[in-house]
Design a protein around this motif. Structure first.
Motif, PDB file in Angstrom:
ATOM      1  N   VAL A   1      39.190  37.304  42.812  1.00 24.14           N
ATOM      2  CA  VAL A   1      40.129  38.243  42.213  1.00 24.14           C
ATOM      3  C   VAL A   1      39.133  38.707  41.161  1.00 24.14           C
ATOM      4  CG1 VAL A   1      41.811  38.321  40.422  1.00 24.14           C
ATOM      5  CG2 VAL A   1      42.193  36.477  42.444  1.00 24.14           C
ATOM      6  N   VAL A   2      39.577  40.141  40.854  1.00 28.22           N
ATOM      7  CA  VAL A   2      38.761  40.989  40.083  1.00 28.22           C
ATOM      8  C   VAL A   2      39.900  41.223  38.730  1.00 28.22           C
ATOM      9  CG1 VAL A   2      39.098  43.076  41.215  1.00 28.22           C
ATOM     10  CG2 VAL A   2      37.527  43.269  39.513  1.00 28.22           C
ATOM     11  N   ASP A   3      39.473  41.105  37.490  1.00 26.05           N
ATOM     12  CA  ASP A   3      40.480  41.376  36.167  1.00 26.05           C
ATOM     13  C   ASP A   3      39.453  42.534  35.834  1.00 26.05           C
ATOM     14  OD1 ASP A   3      41.979  39.413  37.098  1.00 26.05           O
ATOM     15  OD2 ASP A   3      41.744  38.199  35.538  1.00 26.05           O
ATOM     16  N   ILE A   4      40.432  43.530  35.336  1.00 27.55           N
ATOM     17  CA  ILE A   4      39.742  44.526  34.547  1.00 27.55           C
ATOM     18  C   ILE A   4      40.562  44.895  33.142  1.00 27.55           C
ATOM     19  CG2 ILE A   4      39.054  47.062  34.600  1.00 27.55           C
ATOM     20  CD1 ILE A   4      39.000  46.952  37.648  1.00 27.55           C
ATOM     21  N   LYS A   5      39.822  45.044  32.127  1.00 27.98           N
ATOM     22  CA  LYS A   5      40.409  45.281  30.826  1.00 27.98           C
ATOM     23  C   LYS A   5      39.937  46.667  30.147  1.00 27.98           C
ATOM     24  CE  LYS A   5      39.048  43.194  27.254  1.00 27.98           C
ATOM     25  NZ  LYS A   5      38.906  44.221  26.013  1.00 27.98           N
TER      26      LYS A   5
ATOM     27  N   GLY B   1      35.878  36.775  40.293  1.00 30.34           N
ATOM     28  CA  GLY B   1      35.509  35.085  40.525  1.00 30.34           C
ATOM     29  C   GLY B   1      36.776  34.513  41.068  1.00 30.34           C
ATOM     30  N   TYR B   2      36.733  33.569  41.134  1.00 33.58           N
ATOM     31  CA  TYR B   2      37.812  32.412  41.845  1.00 33.58           C
ATOM     32  C   TYR B   2      38.764  32.017  41.127  1.00 33.58           C
ATOM     33  CZ  TYR B   2      34.824  32.885  46.072  1.00 33.58           C
ATOM     34  OH  TYR B   2      34.127  33.353  46.960  1.00 33.58           O
TER      35      TYR B   2
ATOM     36  N   ASP C   1      36.032  29.754  38.784  1.00 32.99           N
ATOM     37  CA  ASP C   1      34.487  29.812  39.080  1.00 32.99           C
ATOM     38  C   ASP C   1      34.185  31.389  38.974  1.00 32.99           C
ATOM     39  OD1 ASP C   1      32.194  29.719  40.010  1.00 32.99           O
ATOM     40  OD2 ASP C   1      32.514  29.373  41.816  1.00 32.99           O
ATOM     41  N   VAL C   2      33.665  31.766  37.727  1.00 32.21           N
ATOM     42  CA  VAL C   2      33.274  33.194  37.385  1.00 32.21           C
ATOM     43  C   VAL C   2      31.860  33.693  38.168  1.00 32.21           C
ATOM     44  CG1 VAL C   2      32.720  34.981  35.558  1.00 32.21           C
ATOM     45  CG2 VAL C   2      34.393  33.108  35.248  1.00 32.21           C
ATOM     46  N   LYS C   3      32.046  34.630  38.821  1.00 35.79           N
ATOM     47  CA  LYS C   3      30.900  35.173  39.608  1.00 35.79           C
ATOM     48  C   LYS C   3      30.124  36.484  39.064  1.00 35.79           C
ATOM     49  CE  LYS C   3      31.122  32.355  43.097  1.00 35.79           C
ATOM     50  NZ  LYS C   3      29.923  31.356  43.074  1.00 35.79           N
TER      51      LYS C   3
END
Length: 219
Positions: free
Chosen positions: A173-177, A160-161, A94-96
């Motif tokens: 969770v937060v993902d950073i690229k 998102g989740y 689930d993307v927020k």
């Protein structure tokens, strides 16, 4: 003691039907207005320019309006054109939020002076251009001067989740690229601010509505 019996003949079905129609129309009108407001704000956000302001200590803060899309629209309009973003999104159940921003770190002049001059006169100038940094420099017997140094970067942030498996518990969770391979994050802190429930979202109100609805039906 026998439970009270509901006399179906005494129920005013016409009134119930009318109330149901009114509630449905109000809900439909609310949804349409909400969707129209979201669409308008999304267009405004996509066309809005970046604004900046300064903190009391002089630090610059960048600000921009936030666009609102459904997850389907996100995948069709944005992720379909960015395979790396699509790969990140697919790891979420689930993307927020999705944030993308581009930076250019610039240094006008960096002077590296020798403590002792080289015992000969010379001067050399050159420039280096790569995808992830560019600079020009001048070297002589007194030292090296680097100027017009630019370090570009493009950052993608997805919040998102995630689930470890299909029926597993959800974790925010937060993902950073970073596109620039020379940029390595050292510290990340993501905080979720929970919104306090409004009075009309409480269980007490739902129970009250149920009681009132039961009274209306039995009359």
């Amino acid at each position: 003691m026998e439970a009270p019996q509901i006399n179906l003949h005494r129920i005013n079905w016409q009134r119930i039907f009318l109330i149901g129609i009114i509630i449905a129309l109000l809900c439909l009108n609310y949804v349409q207005c909400e969707n129209q407001n979201i669409a308008t704000s999304t267009i405004e956000a996509q066309n809005s320019e970046i604004s900046t302001y300064k903190l009391k200590n002089g630090q610059l803060v960048t600000s921009q309006k936030v666009a609102t899309l459904t997850e389907k629209e996100l995948k069709e309009q944005i992720a379909s054109k960015d395979k790396e973003l699509k790969e990140i999104i697919n790891k979420f159940s689930d993307v927020k939020y999705v944030t993308k921003y581009v930076t250019k770190t610039k240094f006008d002049t960096i002077t590296l002076a020798y403590k002792d001059s080289i015992p000969c006169n010379f001067q050399k100038t050159d420039a280096i251009f790569t995808d992830w940094y560019s600079l020009a420099y001048k070297s002589n017997q007194h030292g090296v001067e680097v100027y017009d140094m630019v370090i570009p970067d493009s950052v993608t942030i997805v919040t998102g989740y995630k689930r470890k498996w299909f029926l597993g518990s959800k974790t925010l969770v937060v993902d950073i690229k970073h596109d620039n391979p020379f940029v390595n994050p050292e510290y990340i802190q993501q905080i979720e601010v929970k919104e306090k429930k409004k009075w009309y979202q409480t269980d007490l109100l739902k129970v009250g509505i149920g009681i009132i609805g039961g009274i209306i039906i039995t009359r």
